[in-house]
Design a protein around this motif. Structure first.
Motif, PDB file in Angstrom:
ATOM      1  N   GLN A 183       0.609  -1.039  -0.273  1.00  0.00           N
ATOM      2  CA  GLN A 183       0.069   0.337   0.179  1.00  0.00           C
ATOM      3  C   GLN A 183       0.884   1.558   0.182  1.00  0.00           C
ATOM      4  OE1 GLN A 183      -2.526  -0.791   3.240  1.00  0.00           O
ATOM      5  NE2 GLN A 183      -4.355  -2.241   2.200  1.00  0.00           N
ATOM      6  N   GLU A 184       2.034   1.112   0.739  1.00  0.00           N
ATOM      7  CA  GLU A 184       2.601   2.471   0.480  1.00  0.00           C
ATOM      8  C   GLU A 184       4.114   2.697  -0.283  1.00  0.00           C
ATOM      9  OE1 GLU A 184       5.223   1.847   4.208  1.00  0.00           O
ATOM     10  OE2 GLU A 184       3.761   2.100   5.664  1.00  0.00           O
ATOM     11  N   LEU A 185       3.934   1.123  -1.567  1.00  0.00           N
ATOM     12  CA  LEU A 185       4.597   1.266  -2.371  1.00  0.00           C
ATOM     13  C   LEU A 185       3.805   2.512  -3.797  1.00  0.00           C
ATOM     14  CD1 LEU A 185       6.502   0.687  -3.854  1.00  0.00           C
ATOM     15  CD2 LEU A 185       6.210  -1.733  -4.383  1.00  0.00           C
ATOM     16  N   GLU A 186       2.096   1.412  -3.041  1.00  0.00           N
ATOM     17  CA  GLU A 186       1.593   2.565  -4.588  1.00  0.00           C
ATOM     18  C   GLU A 186       1.759   3.653  -4.583  1.00  0.00           C
ATOM     19  OE1 GLU A 186       0.355   1.243  -6.903  1.00  0.00           O
ATOM     20  OE2 GLU A 186       0.839  -0.723  -6.255  1.00  0.00           O
ATOM     21  N   LEU A 187       1.278   4.440  -2.874  1.00  0.00           N
ATOM     22  CA  LEU A 187       1.298   5.975  -2.641  1.00  0.00           C
ATOM     23  C   LEU A 187       2.217   6.331  -2.921  1.00  0.00           C
ATOM     24  CD1 LEU A 187      -0.059   5.645   1.016  1.00  0.00           C
ATOM     25  CD2 LEU A 187      -1.361   6.599  -1.004  1.00  0.00           C
ATOM     26  N   VAL A 188       3.787   5.423  -3.299  1.00  0.00           N
ATOM     27  CA  VAL A 188       4.792   6.267  -3.604  1.00  0.00           C
ATOM     28  C   VAL A 188       4.679   6.570  -5.029  1.00  0.00           C
ATOM     29  CG1 VAL A 188       6.947   5.790  -3.723  1.00  0.00           C
ATOM     30  CG2 VAL A 188       6.433   5.704  -1.342  1.00  0.00           C
ATOM     31  N   GLY A 199      10.065  16.352 -11.451  1.00  0.00           N
ATOM     32  CA  GLY A 199      10.968  16.168 -11.493  1.00  0.00           C
ATOM     33  C   GLY A 199      11.081  14.757 -10.094  1.00  0.00           C
ATOM     34  N   VAL A 200      12.056  14.054 -10.530  1.00  0.00           N
ATOM     35  CA  VAL A 200      12.106  13.366  -9.245  1.00  0.00           C
ATOM     36  C   VAL A 200      13.147  13.573  -8.024  1.00  0.00           C
ATOM     37  CG1 VAL A 200      12.224  10.092  -8.517  1.00  0.00           C
ATOM     38  CG2 VAL A 200      10.399  11.148 -10.793  1.00  0.00           C
ATOM     39  N   SER A 201      13.013  13.158  -6.669  1.00  0.00           N
ATOM     40  CA  SER A 201      13.734  14.038  -6.002  1.00  0.00           C
ATOM     41  C   SER A 201      14.307  12.905  -5.662  1.00  0.00           C
ATOM     42  CB  SER A 201      13.414  14.823  -4.344  1.00  0.00           C
ATOM     43  OG  SER A 201      12.030  13.600  -4.362  1.00  0.00           O
ATOM     44  N   PHE A 202      15.680  12.871  -5.338  1.00  0.00           N
ATOM     45  CA  PHE A 202      16.755  11.743  -4.894  1.00  0.00           C
ATOM     46  C   PHE A 202      16.288  11.125  -4.013  1.00  0.00           C
ATOM     47  CE2 PHE A 202      20.655   9.716  -4.940  1.00  0.00           C
ATOM     48  CZ  PHE A 202      21.326   9.051  -3.076  1.00  0.00           C
ATOM     49  N   ILE A 203      15.654  11.959  -2.781  1.00  0.00           N
ATOM     50  CA  ILE A 203      15.320  11.230  -1.466  1.00  0.00           C
ATOM     51  C   ILE A 203      14.245   9.998  -1.790  1.00  0.00           C
ATOM     52  CG2 ILE A 203      14.446  11.875   0.960  1.00  0.00           C
ATOM     53  CD1 ILE A 203      15.579  14.084   0.839  1.00  0.00           C
ATOM     54  N   LEU A 204      13.550  10.152  -2.670  1.00  0.00           N
ATOM     55  CA  LEU A 204      11.868   9.778  -3.260  1.00  0.00           C
ATOM     56  C   LEU A 204      12.610   8.264  -3.464  1.00  0.00           C
ATOM     57  CD1 LEU A 204       9.628   9.092  -3.351  1.00  0.00           C
ATOM     58  CD2 LEU A 204       9.166  10.162  -5.400  1.00  0.00           C
ATOM     59  N   ILE A 205      13.363   8.821  -4.521  1.00  0.00           N
ATOM     60  CA  ILE A 205      14.210   6.788  -5.087  1.00  0.00           C
ATOM     61  C   ILE A 205      15.178   6.636  -4.246  1.00  0.00           C
ATOM     62  CG2 ILE A 205      16.172   6.681  -6.413  1.00  0.00           C
ATOM     63  CD1 ILE A 205      15.722   9.174  -8.219  1.00  0.00           C
ATOM     64  N   VAL A 206      15.425   6.947  -3.422  1.00  0.00           N
ATOM     65  CA  VAL A 206      16.125   6.577  -2.112  1.00  0.00           C
ATOM     66  C   VAL A 206      14.932   5.280  -1.205  1.00  0.00           C
ATOM     67  CG1 VAL A 206      17.659   6.316  -0.008  1.00  0.00           C
ATOM     68  CG2 VAL A 206      18.165   7.224  -1.522  1.00  0.00           C
ATOM     69  N   VAL A 207      13.860   6.449  -0.518  1.00  0.00           N
ATOM     70  CA  VAL A 207      12.808   5.388  -0.338  1.00  0.00           C
ATOM     71  C   VAL A 207      12.760   4.633  -1.116  1.00  0.00           C
ATOM     72  CG1 VAL A 207      10.278   6.178   1.069  1.00  0.00           C
ATOM     73  CG2 VAL A 207      12.746   8.050   1.224  1.00  0.00           C
ATOM     74  N   VAL A 208      11.761   4.327  -2.277  1.00  0.00           N
ATOM     75  CA  VAL A 208      11.231   3.229  -3.057  1.00  0.00           C
ATOM     76  C   VAL A 208      12.540   2.095  -3.035  1.00  0.00           C
ATOM     77  CG1 VAL A 208      10.890   2.868  -5.655  1.00  0.00           C
ATOM     78  CG2 VAL A 208      10.267   4.802  -4.545  1.00  0.00           C
ATOM     79  N   GLY A 209      13.791   2.536  -3.027  1.00  0.00           N
ATOM     80  CA  GLY A 209      14.633   1.561  -3.475  1.00  0.00           C
ATOM     81  C   GLY A 209      14.453   1.024  -1.923  1.00  0.00           C
TER      82      GLY A 209
END
Length: 222
Positions: A183-188, A199-209
């Motif tokens: 569910q959290e992944l879908e929100l991301v 543009g996608v922030s660097f912090i967001l990419i790290v969180v998704v990984g």
């Protein structure tokens, strides 16, 4: 034990543990507490049934001697286990230096001036000794092997149920955590879609990984 003047005799009852088809022995202990040489002779009411060795002999002053009585093998036992056989042990003062081979019946004939001690011995039958009862291997202080196996079975069954319950609870918790992470992944993903134009922030990419790695670890464990 007799208290005659010449010899003390022990025992006064010859006890035989009756075992069929087997010779049985019993001993008579003679003690000479006098300063005289004492000659003795042993008689029995059933000479064919018993063997007495020696049946005559000399007991030296202040010494002892043993007589062995052997009962021949019996084919059957009396129903009442009673025996009427008897022994007679005669003793008389002998001339110093006389040997056992020189003993004669005349020495034990009662005559004026001659003292002949006589002692009667009874024969008693005893039942044969019983062998010890066998003890089952693994049984200790009344604890049955079957009971031990039964108790171990109950214990193992309870432990197995406990392990299964714990694993099921862990699996359910892992599934719930997996659903939450999805569910959290879908929100991301939605946030990423909305922010594509900017543009996608660097912090967001790290969180998704990190979320992806954690999800894969949980799914692998379950």
């Amino acid at each position: 034990m007799s208290s005659g003047e010449l010899l003390k005799i022990e025992p006064l009852e010859l006890k035989f543990s009756l075992e069929l088809k087997k010779q049985i022995c019993c001993s008579i202990h003679l003690s000479n507490n006098t300063g005289e040489h004492v000659a003795f002779k042993v008689k029995t009411t059933n000479p064919k049934k018993y063997c007495v060795r020696p049946n005559t002999g000399i007991v030296l002053p202040r010494s002892t001697s043993d007589v062995i009585v052997t009962m021949q093998a019996q084919k059957e036992a009396p129903s009442d286990m009673q025996c009427k056989d008897k022994f007679l042990l005669q003793s008389v003062v002998a001339t110093p230096g006389v040997a056992a081979k020189d003993i004669t019946q005349e020495m034990f004939n009662k005559a004026e001036g001659r003292v002949v001690d006589e002692c009667k011995l009874k024969v008693i039958y005893l039942p044969p000794a019983q062998p010890p009862s066998p003890v089952a291997e693994g049984s200790e202080e009344g604890y049955s092997p079957k009971e031990s196996m039964k108790d171990n079975g109950h214990q193992n069954g309870s432990e197995a149920k406990s392990v299964v319950s714990r694993l099921m609870a862990e699996k359910a918790a892992a599934l719930q955590q997996s659903i939450k992470l999805r569910q959290e992944l879908e929100l991301v993903k939605r946030d990423m879609t909305r922010s594509r134009r900017g543009g996608v922030s660097f912090i967001l990419i790290v969180v998704v990984g990190l979320l992806g790695i954690l999800l894969g670890f949980i799914l692998k464990k379950s």
